[in-house]
Write an enzyme that holds these catalytic residues in place. Structure first.
Site, PDB file in Angstrom:
ATOM      1  N   ASP A  84      -5.582 -36.240  -0.987  1.00 27.65           N
ATOM      2  CA  ASP A  84      -4.178 -36.494  -0.657  1.00 27.65           C
ATOM      3  C   ASP A  84      -3.659 -37.727  -1.409  1.00 27.65           C
ATOM      4  OD1 ASP A  84      -1.836 -35.923   0.779  1.00 27.65           O
ATOM      5  OD2 ASP A  84      -2.389 -37.258   2.427  1.00 27.65           O
TER       6      ASP A  84
ATOM      7  N   GLY B 177       4.439 -34.371   8.635  1.00 25.03           N
ATOM      8  CA  GLY B 177       4.607 -33.312   9.637  1.00 25.03           C
ATOM      9  C   GLY B 177       4.516 -33.790  11.076  1.00 25.03           C
ATOM     10  N   SER B 178       3.992 -35.008  11.285  1.00 23.28           N
ATOM     11  CA  SER B 178       3.865 -35.531  12.656  1.00 23.28           C
ATOM     12  C   SER B 178       5.232 -35.832  13.236  1.00 23.28           C
ATOM     13  CB  SER B 178       3.045 -36.821  12.660  1.00 23.28           C
ATOM     14  OG  SER B 178       1.705 -36.567  12.334  1.00 23.28           O
TER      15      SER B 178
ATOM     16  N   THR C  57      -0.582 -38.770  11.359  1.00 28.26           N
ATOM     17  CA  THR C  57      -0.244 -39.748  12.400  1.00 28.26           C
ATOM     18  C   THR C  57      -0.506 -39.226  13.820  1.00 28.26           C
ATOM     19  OG1 THR C  57       1.473 -40.553  10.922  1.00 28.26           O
ATOM     20  CG2 THR C  57       1.568 -41.309  13.201  1.00 28.26           C
TER      21      THR C  57
HETATM   22 ZN    ZN Z   1       2.052 -37.411   2.374  1.00 30.33          ZN
END
Ligand code: ZN
Length: 284
Positions: free
Chosen positions: A82, A210-211, A233
């Site tokens: 990532d 996305g959290s 997160t």
């Molecule tokens: Zn990211």
């Protein structure tokens, strides 16, 4: 089931109308939490290794941990790098056997971002693994990447199309109103732009941050071509709250197997929730 290449996994999700959860792992317990959740839901899954975890534990040791535990599951697994900002690091990940790598040149001028991302994509494709690039700046704090909110602009279709043509990335991270970290108010995704991007880039879109995005918005985004969703997160929150729960009951609980174990259990449940939200359950 052996490891599966990122492009194969994400493309299938994109064609079938669900999304792959890319869940960040930080240690043995979080790797196990993701693997156990995927196995319980019969879901394909991505384990994401991010820059903070690499800085603390090292890229090769983290990959070796996933390798060591892979035999415990029978669902397709993909290990993804990532937000790499170094070409050399993407090569190191490839050498360690990652099935997907992301080069994040979103802080660079367009031409420089495209040039390096293309080089990463060429290596990835030669070795039949997946490659992710990013165009547009995603706001928030993640992996020591700080972007001021005002800079977090919505990705333009014209730029996204040029970037995809120039690089050949398999899936594309775009900025459509999400941010890394904790939201101070609920985000509003730019669905109109997402619909336009689906036409212009004609490949799976990756949702970062996305959290904390409301479930209904996640589902609508999947309907508009989002096929990989990064979650970090909320998982760290669940893990930490699980550990905190043990200490609230007994402040002198010093058995790490107990505190970390409760964290792992809480994170596994959260990953299972996300898998069901993303519609990847039963897709293994
Ligand atoms: Zn990211």
């Amino acid at each position: 089931m052996p490891y599966v290449a990122g492009d194969t996994m994400v493309r299938h999700a994109w064609q079938e109308g669900y999304a792959i959860g890319a869940f960040s792992a930080h240690n043995a317990e979080t790797i196990l939490a993701v693997l156990e959740a995927a196995e319980a839901e019969r879901s394909p899954v991505m384990i994401q290794i991010g820059q903070r975890a690499i800085n603390t534990l090292g890229l090769a040791p983290l990959k070796a941990l996933v390798d060591a535990y892979l035999g415990r599951v029978s669902v397709p697994v993909c290990v993804h790098l990532d937000h790499s900002r170094r070409f050399e690091q993407t090569l190191e990940a490839v050498r360690c056997g990652f099935q997907s790598v992301m080069f994040d040149g979103s802080h660079l001028p367009f031409a420089e971002n495209a040039r390096i991302t293309r080089a990463v994509a060429e290596v990835a494709h030669a070795l039949k693994i997946g490659c992710e690039g990013e165009i547009g700046k995603i706001g928030g704090v993640e992996d020591e990447i700080d972007v001021a909110d005002e800079e977090a602009l919505i990705t333009s279709c014209e730029e996204a199309a040029r970037f995809v043509a120039a690089t050949g990335v398999d899936y594309l991270a775009v900025s459509i109103g999400t941010a890394h970290g904790l939201y101070t108010r609920p985000p509003k995704l730019a669905f109109g732009r997402l619909a336009e991007l689906r036409e212009t880039v004609a490949r799976p879109v990756v949702l970062h941050g996305g959290s904390g995005v409301p479930d209904a918005q996640i589902q609508r985004a999947i309907g508009l071509g989002v096929a990989k969703i990064n979650v970090d997160t909320e998982l760290r929150q669940a893990f930490t709250e699980g550990m905190a729960g043990v200490l609230a009951e007994n402040p002198q609980e010093y058995a790490l197997a107990v505190t970390l174990g409760r964290g792992r259990e809480a994170m596994r449940q959260k990953v299972q929730e996300k898998i069901r939200l993303f519609g990847s359950q039963g897709r293994a």
